[in-house]
Design a protein around this motif. Structure first.
Motif, short mmCIF file in Angstrom:
data_model
loop_
_atom_site.label_atom_id
_atom_site.label_comp_id
_atom_site.label_asym_id
_atom_site.label_seq_id
_atom_site.Cartn_x
_atom_site.Cartn_y
_atom_site.Cartn_z
N VAL A 50 0.83 -1.21 0.00
CA VAL A 50 0.00 0.00 0.00
C VAL A 50 0.86 1.26 0.00
O VAL A 50 2.02 1.22 0.39
CB VAL A 50 -0.95 0.05 1.23
N GLU B 11 -1.39 3.48 4.78
CA GLU B 11 -0.76 2.61 5.77
C GLU B 11 -1.70 2.27 6.93
O GLU B 11 -1.57 1.24 7.58
CB GLU B 11 0.51 3.26 6.33
N GLY C 17 7.57 -2.45 -0.30
CA GLY C 17 6.43 -1.55 -0.40
C GLY C 17 5.87 -1.50 -1.81
O GLY C 17 6.08 -2.43 -2.62
N ALA D 260 6.63 0.48 -4.24
CA ALA D 260 7.62 0.85 -5.26
C ALA D 260 7.07 1.76 -6.34
O ALA D 260 7.07 1.40 -7.53
CB ALA D 260 8.26 -0.41 -5.87
P1 NAD Z 1 9.70 0.13 -1.44
O1 NAD Z 1 9.93 -1.21 -0.84
O2 NAD Z 1 8.39 0.33 -2.11
O3 NAD Z 1 10.87 0.45 -2.50
C1 NAD Z 1 12.23 0.54 -2.13
C2 NAD Z 1 13.10 0.29 -3.39
O4 NAD Z 1 13.06 -1.12 -3.71
C3 NAD Z 1 12.58 1.01 -4.63
O5 NAD Z 1 13.68 1.45 -5.39
C4 NAD Z 1 11.80 -0.03 -5.39
O6 NAD Z 1 11.78 0.17 -6.79
C5 NAD Z 1 12.57 -1.30 -5.02
N1 NAD Z 1 11.65 -2.45 -5.00
C6 NAD Z 1 10.74 -2.72 -4.03
N2 NAD Z 1 10.07 -3.85 -4.33
C7 NAD Z 1 10.55 -4.28 -5.50
C8 NAD Z 1 10.24 -5.39 -6.35
N3 NAD Z 1 9.29 -6.30 -6.03
N4 NAD Z 1 10.95 -5.53 -7.48
C9 NAD Z 1 11.91 -4.65 -7.82
N5 NAD Z 1 12.26 -3.59 -7.07
C10 NAD Z 1 11.58 -3.40 -5.94
O7 NAD Z 1 9.91 1.21 -0.27
P2 NAD Z 1 9.71 2.80 -0.29
O8 NAD Z 1 10.16 3.34 -1.60
O9 NAD Z 1 10.31 3.26 0.96
O10 NAD Z 1 8.14 3.01 -0.16
C11 NAD Z 1 7.27 3.24 -1.25
C12 NAD Z 1 5.83 3.25 -0.74
O11 NAD Z 1 5.50 1.97 -0.21
C13 NAD Z 1 5.58 4.27 0.37
O12 NAD Z 1 4.32 4.83 0.18
C14 NAD Z 1 5.61 3.42 1.62
O13 NAD Z 1 4.82 3.97 2.65
C15 NAD Z 1 4.99 2.13 1.11
N6 NAD Z 1 5.37 0.92 1.88
C16 NAD Z 1 4.39 -0.01 2.00
C17 NAD Z 1 4.69 -1.21 2.63
C18 NAD Z 1 3.61 -2.25 2.70
O14 NAD Z 1 2.62 -2.12 2.03
N7 NAD Z 1 3.79 -3.30 3.48
C19 NAD Z 1 5.98 -1.46 3.13
C20 NAD Z 1 6.96 -0.48 2.95
C21 NAD Z 1 6.65 0.71 2.30
#
Ligand code: NAD
Length: 360
Positions: A73, A88, A281, A283
């Protein structure tokens, strides 16, 4: 018949859960699993459609499900909303509503990806540890808490680290139960040399271990555990610990593997029903481009099969399918070596499904 609820959420959530859904459907179409799958909204998409990050109707349907598979999310579109209305909140609410006190965070490193770790490949190749973190108690929830004026004219901030015997016993049982499905070794991590709450923790975990004579229990102080995770992580099978220690150690352990797109998680309640989700998250930087790695979501399905649906056999098939596509050299961009060719989310999904379909 198992009822599965899928909450794709935002950003790459729908892309990766679409692959995970196909994995479930492939197993079901092979006749080995009876499933009913439904989907619902959570997070930003729910705010846009229903005005709130999680509706009561979705909570009710999630309660009736055996397992919930979540994508992710959040995103910049909703970052300016008040804290209580953000995506969140939907996640926090569903965790509370389902009573998810046991958070399972594996750190798995497929040998094919050992070079992605910041540690030397021989220290981490084949790493497979599971951190069981208590999720609803401890210092994050203990009262009293607050910031006050203090007695000497200086403000003070304080929190309370408190664990009751039943809280410790149920997380210990959860850890011993999952250890029975793995390597049958549990390391309980505490700070019993300094903290009374840890003294009770150690006593109750030791007592609970008597119910699980096949499991080998050891205890470790948290500072040493942090050191050992970096020095020789393969010595661990299951680590059980409180909320704050688990928060820190599970992130450190996850990073040993070097690839956030590969790591699943599970949160279980007292009846071992649960919520399964990748640790990553939404991403937003790569959303909608068909480049997200769907394997964390696929491995979340494996955890669902193992820990809630009681199908370790099918969980192993899913794990094997993931290992096979890696053996075939398929990599999404996040796990590809510099200069190495990569495949998109859907192609990775198709290859996994093809492996599963032929491995029955
Ligand atoms: P993120 O995990 O979304 O991304 C961090 C980095 O990792 C980014 O560069 C992204 O492109 C990469 N990445 C993440 N998952 C990937 C995948 N499956 N494949 C390839 N690359 C991947 O963390 P963030 O950027 O700090 O947060 C983005 C959003 O997500 C924010 O709105 C945050 O609040 C939310 N978030 C949600 C959760 C959840 O739903 N459990 C957890 C963490 C962050």
């Amino acid at each position: 018949m198992h009822k599965i609820m899928i909450l794709p959420g935002d950003g790459i959530g729908p892309e990766v859960t679409a692959v995970a859904r196909r994995v479930l459907e492939t197993l079901a179409s092979g006749g080995e699993l009876e499933l009913s799958i439904e989907e619902g909204d959570i997070g930003g998409v729910s705010i846009d459609t229903h005005g709130v990050p999680l509706t009561d109707a979705v909570v009710e349907r999630a309660r009736e499900a055996d397992a919930v598979l979540l994508g992710a999310v959040g995103g910049p579109k909703w970052d300016t909303l008040e804290r209580d209305r953000r995506p969140e909140r939907g996640l926090l609410r569903i965790r509370t509503e389902l009573g998810l006190f046991s958070n399972l965070r594996p750190a798995i490193l497929f040998p094919q990806l050992a070079d992605a770790s910041s540690l030397r490949a021989e220290l981490v190749a084949g790493l497979d540890i599971l951190i069981v973190r208590e999720l609803t108690g401890g210092i994050y929830f203990g009262r009293p808490r607050g910031i006050d004026a203090g007695e000497d004219g200086h403000r003070r901030g304080y929190n309370t680290l408190i664990y009751s015997e039943p809280e410790i016993r149920r997380i210990a049982r959860s850890a011993f139960e999952v250890a029975m499905r793995r390597g049958r070794k549990v390391t309980s991590v505490d700070k019993a040399n300094v903290l009374e709450s840890s003294e009770l923790w150690r006593e109750v975990v030791t007592d609970t271990a008597r119910e699980y004579p096949e499991v080998e229990l050891s205890h470790m102080y948290v500072d040493n555990a942090a050191m050992q995770l970096i020095r020789a992580p393969k010595q661990f099978d299951v680590i059980v610990t409180g909320n704050m220690f688990g928060d820190i150690l599970s992130d450190a352990a996850a990073m040993l593997t070097g690839s956030i797109g590969m790591l699943p998680s599970a949160s279980l309640n007292e009846s071992a029903r649960g919520l399964f989700e990748p640790i990553h998250g939404s991403a937003p930087d790569i959303a909608g481009r068909n480049v997200a790695n769907p394997l964390a979501s696929v491995l979340s399905v494996s955890m669902m099969l193992r820990y809630t649906l009681g199908r370790a056999d099918l969980a192993e098939r899913v794990d094997r399918a993931v290992s096979t596509v890696l053996d075939l050299g398929l990599r999404t961009a996040d796990i590809a070596a510099p200069g190495e060719a990569s495949v998109g989310t859907t192609e990775m999904g198709e290859q996994i499904v093809a492996c599963l379909a032929t491995s029955g």
